[in-house]
Design a protein around this motif. Structure first.
Motif, PDB file in Angstrom:
ATOM      1  N   GLU A   1       0.822  -1.269  -0.155  1.00 59.85           N
ATOM      2  CA  GLU A   1       0.042   0.012  -0.029  1.00 59.85           C
ATOM      3  C   GLU A   1       0.866   1.397  -0.036  1.00 59.85           C
ATOM      4  O   GLU A   1       0.576   2.397  -0.748  1.00 59.85           O
TER       5      GLU A   1
ATOM      6  N   ALA B   1       2.544   1.744  -3.149  1.00 62.66           N
ATOM      7  CA  ALA B   1       1.499   2.334  -4.252  1.00 62.66           C
ATOM      8  C   ALA B   1       1.373   3.940  -3.946  1.00 62.66           C
ATOM      9  O   ALA B   1       1.456   4.808  -5.054  1.00 62.66           O
ATOM     10  N   ILE B   2       1.468   4.124  -2.912  1.00 66.07           N
ATOM     11  CA  ILE B   2       1.189   5.849  -2.479  1.00 66.07           C
ATOM     12  C   ILE B   2       2.510   6.486  -3.063  1.00 66.07           C
ATOM     13  O   ILE B   2       2.397   7.518  -3.740  1.00 66.07           O
TER      14      ILE B   2
ATOM     15  N   ALA C   1       2.684   6.575  -6.765  1.00 66.21           N
ATOM     16  CA  ALA C   1       1.788   7.605  -7.317  1.00 66.21           C
ATOM     17  C   ALA C   1       2.032   9.111  -7.006  1.00 66.21           C
ATOM     18  O   ALA C   1       1.969  10.055  -8.034  1.00 66.21           O
TER      19      ALA C   1
ATOM     20  N   ILE D   1       4.698   9.740  -9.810  1.00 63.95           N
ATOM     21  CA  ILE D   1       3.990   9.861 -11.102  1.00 63.95           C
ATOM     22  C   ILE D   1       3.544  11.212 -10.952  1.00 63.95           C
ATOM     23  O   ILE D   1       3.651  11.855 -12.285  1.00 63.95           O
TER      24      ILE D   1
ATOM     25  N   LEU E   1       2.036   1.188 -11.687  1.00 58.53           N
ATOM     26  CA  LEU E   1       1.482   1.375 -10.644  1.00 58.53           C
ATOM     27  C   LEU E   1      -0.183   0.592 -11.083  1.00 58.53           C
ATOM     28  O   LEU E   1      -0.516  -0.128 -10.042  1.00 58.53           O
TER      29      LEU E   1
END
Lengths: 191, 170
Positions: free
Chosen positions: B12, B15-16, B19, B22, B72
């Motif tokens: 998790e 992923a954060i 992000a 990105i 992602l």
């Protein structure tokens, strides 16, 4: 006591589903921040106002790109703009339907596109104001003003809609935009 | 620290982070693309080395953003699949436990206690949670072990462990 009632839904009697991925959440709150900054904090005549505007446009650009091939619930195809569906959703609401939509509900989807379009329009007219061709042209400035007022109305409706839907379906929507998980009460059907 | 013990939390967080990178990189890419377009429209030409480098950098940034977005998405898909698997396994486990409890003909209160025992809660805490005397819980546990034909806690647990581990062999 049934075993399954305790082992997979927790104490609250709701199951949690990962819906909003981190990129969606960052862009959502980033866009909210740029709107607050440009609407209430930053001097309208300043260069910072322009830069914040560019960032807002950039955020929407990234979101639309992500909407083409991103995660399941983030894809634009998961919530196509469909006024007929929105109308059906309203009729269903008036009949007491409490179906939970994992992505946006059809009405919320319309609001999403409305807010993006309004911010894009604000960006476009704002950019035009800074060009030689349209500098000081009245209708551009008026359009920018009207679009901002429309954005304010939209945001009030957006927040109202979120609060209503949270109460109506029992899914805490604000929380889902913070940690990404929708907690759907057991007795709700999901779409 | 906690994340080390919970792989789901670690993913998790990954992923954060992904992000956030990105988003920042995308904004940079947009800035450079805009800069190149601005320069071109203000009389610069693509044969200028500086502008060529800028254009290449802008393209590289865009490509990086698209690539990271795909990364992602794959990471999020993997996380979703894993969650689904864990949920299914939980459901299976719950069914299995229910089936054994049915087979042993446990009473409703015995089922409750047996479940707490499986979760590793000691008699003391069970008595407190249920608001009964410790002796009552002990007696109920004894009945549960008798019905399940085991000697005690560890053996009760091992029945379920065995079922779970057998799946791999069979």
């Amino acid at each position: 006591m049934s075993v399954s009632s305790t082992s997979d839904c927790g104490r609250s009697g709701a199951r949690s589903v990962a819906v909003w991925d981190p990129l969606v959440r960052l862009i959502h709150w980033g866009l909210a921040l740029t709107i607050v900054l440009n609407g209430a904090v930053v001097d309208e005549e300043s260069a910072l106002h322009e830069w914040v505007g560019y960032v807002a446009l950039g955020l929407i650009g990234v979101r639309l790109t992500w909407g083409l091939f991103g995660s399941r619930h983030a894809r634009l195809s998961a919530f196509p703009p469909n006024p007929a569906a929105a109308l059906r959703h309203l009729v269903a609401l008036s009949r007491g339907d409490t179906t939970v939509h994992l992505s946006h509900n059809p009405l919320g989807a319309l609001m999403v596109y409305n807010i993006w379009a309004t911010v894009l329009f604000l960006g476009a007219t704002g950019y035009m104001m800074g060009t030689m061709q349209f500098f000081g042209v009245d209708w551009v400035e008026e359009a920018h003003e009207i679009a901002f007022n429309w954005l304010l109305v939209s945001i009030v409706l957006h927040i109202g809609g979120v609060l209503f839907d949270s109460w109506w379906t029992g899914v805490p929507l604000v929380r889902s935009m913070i940690d990404g998980r929708k907690r759907v009460p057991r007795d709700r059907s999901v779409e | 620290m906690i994340a080390r013990y919970f792989p789901a939390m670690k993913r998790e967080r990954r992923a954060i982070t992904l992000a956030a990178i990105i988003l920042l990189q995308a904004l940079c890419a947009i800035f450079f693309v805009g800069d190149v377009i601005f320069d071109l429209s203000h009389g610069d030409h693509l044969d200028d080395l500086h502008l060529i480098l800028e254009a290449v950098a802008a393209l590289a940034l865009c490509a990086g953003v698209i690539y990271l977005m795909r990364e992602l998405r794959d990471l999020l898909n993997r996380m979703a699949a894993m969650e689904l698997g864990i949920r299914a396994a939980r459901g299976e486990m719950a069914d299995l436990i229910d089936a054994f409890f049915d087979q042993w003909r446990l009473t409703p209160s015995e089922r409750e206690i047996a479940l707490m025992v499986l979760k590793g809660i000691d008699n003391d805490s069970i008595a407190k949670m249920r608001g009964t005397a410790q002796g009552t819980v002990r007696a109920q546990c004894t009945r549960i072990y008798a019905k399940a034909q085991v000697d005690g806690r560890p053996q009760l647990l091992s029945i379920f462990m065995e079922e779970l581990l057998n799946v791999g062999e069979g």
